[in-house]
Scaffold this motif. Sequence first.
Motif, short mmCIF file in Angstrom:
data_model
loop_
_atom_site.label_atom_id
_atom_site.label_comp_id
_atom_site.label_asym_id
_atom_site.label_seq_id
_atom_site.Cartn_x
_atom_site.Cartn_y
_atom_site.Cartn_z
N TRP A 271 19.40 -78.78 -52.74
CA TRP A 271 20.03 -77.57 -51.22
C TRP A 271 21.39 -77.72 -50.99
CZ3 TRP A 271 15.18 -75.19 -49.39
CH2 TRP A 271 14.28 -75.95 -49.80
N SER A 272 22.19 -78.39 -50.98
CA SER A 272 23.30 -78.39 -51.12
C SER A 272 24.06 -77.29 -51.69
CB SER A 272 24.40 -79.27 -51.98
OG SER A 272 24.59 -79.41 -53.43
N THR A 273 23.20 -76.28 -52.91
CA THR A 273 23.55 -75.36 -53.60
C THR A 273 22.83 -74.08 -52.64
OG1 THR A 273 21.42 -75.20 -55.35
CG2 THR A 273 23.48 -76.49 -55.67
N VAL A 274 22.24 -73.96 -51.96
CA VAL A 274 21.90 -73.15 -50.45
C VAL A 274 22.69 -72.09 -49.91
CG1 VAL A 274 19.95 -73.31 -48.28
CG2 VAL A 274 19.87 -74.05 -50.99
N LYS A 275 22.82 -70.87 -49.71
CA LYS A 275 23.88 -70.41 -48.82
C LYS A 275 22.92 -69.83 -47.48
CE LYS A 275 26.24 -67.28 -50.10
NZ LYS A 275 26.63 -65.70 -50.57
N HIS A 276 21.97 -69.57 -47.71
CA HIS A 276 21.05 -69.28 -46.64
C HIS A 276 19.48 -69.41 -46.39
CE1 HIS A 276 24.14 -66.53 -45.74
NE2 HIS A 276 24.18 -66.04 -46.43
N LEU A 277 19.09 -70.00 -45.49
CA LEU A 277 17.69 -70.55 -45.49
C LEU A 277 17.17 -69.95 -43.90
CD1 LEU A 277 16.53 -73.24 -46.60
CD2 LEU A 277 16.79 -74.28 -44.41
N THR A 278 15.98 -69.56 -43.98
CA THR A 278 15.29 -69.60 -43.08
C THR A 278 13.32 -69.84 -43.04
OG1 THR A 278 14.60 -67.11 -41.48
CG2 THR A 278 14.57 -66.76 -44.34
N LYS A 279 12.50 -70.04 -41.99
CA LYS A 279 12.08 -71.00 -41.62
C LYS A 279 10.39 -70.06 -41.16
CE LYS A 279 11.15 -74.22 -39.92
NZ LYS A 279 10.60 -74.29 -38.68
#
Length: 382
Positions: A271-279
Amino acid sequence: MEGPATTAHAHTARIVVGAHERACTGTLVDPRWVLTTSGCFADATGAVTPGAPRTPTTPTTVTVGRPDLTDTTVGAVRATVRLVPHPQRDVVMVEPATRVTTVKPVAVAGTAASDGESVRVTGYGRTKTVWMPDRVHVGTFTAGAAGTADPTSVRLAATGDAVVCQGDAGGPVLRETGAGPELLAVVGRSWQGGCLGSPDTETRTDAFATRVGDLRAWISATAFAAQGDLTGDKAADLAAVWNDGTLHAYPGNGTGGLSGARLPQVGGTSWSTVKHLTKSDFTGDGVADVMAVRNDGPLHVYTGKGDGTLTTQTPVTLGGATWSTVKQLTSGDLTNDGIADLVAVWGDGTLHLYPGRGGGQLGNGVALAVGGSTWGTVKHLA
């Protein structure tokens, strides 16, 4: 009704209150909610008390996806746990104990039935010859105005042998379209002329229903009361990516805090390579999912299991690897259809809406004119 319904009407629900004290019909409008008439649960004063419908000794059950009640290999039977009556309209939302994932909820129509429009009504009520049918039936009616005294109602004039009988109350009034049925109204009352047990002198077959097309926002808000719920307990939860690249879920306690549990998710330290996250609930199953943009550009959805954990990633086909230029990302049901949508600020400063299509996929983006290209200066989006 005229005759047996088809599997296209699997969203029709049979509601039994207590030990067969009452039997009504309803409609699955969300994997965790059935819509019916208030009369199914009203007390002697006509009021519906919000909360649990009955004590544990007299449970209320909802059967969905079982057009033939004798076929126990299909559909779902659920105890009900909560009622949410509308404050002004003669309808109530009924929450099953667990979500129904094997039946597609019906879409709520965006436009009201027009005068003279042919509509269909389904229900589990008695017929002209059978006291307690074991199949859902369907009838054809012509919609019309119920009078200026109640503009929220629609009058249903029977066509052919159709009639709304006892037990059909709460049933859906449907517009049949090429994309499937749309819910226009909920049956409330009828004259029951010709129904088994009705007086021979009663010949009127008209019925009256409550319009629900203008209640889409209320239905959606009720269904999405805890749209950030990863654990299936009706309380919103928190998800966080840590410095070590791991993603964890923190269940909410329903009172403004966290339960203290820390649930590790799939993917390890990736998950360190994730730029944006939404739920949000992108699949329409009543459980929150996660969408993430990684550094290399693709957008993926991680489906919530309902126990606080996620499945492995599934690519969102729209846009390919172009999501790397997105600056901000958020989500929510902006279209009021019960499925979460995605909102993105792009590198050129424009804001776009991507409507959810269910199953974790998105429709084509629509530019939101408000603000033009000034969204590039936004630091956070929620």
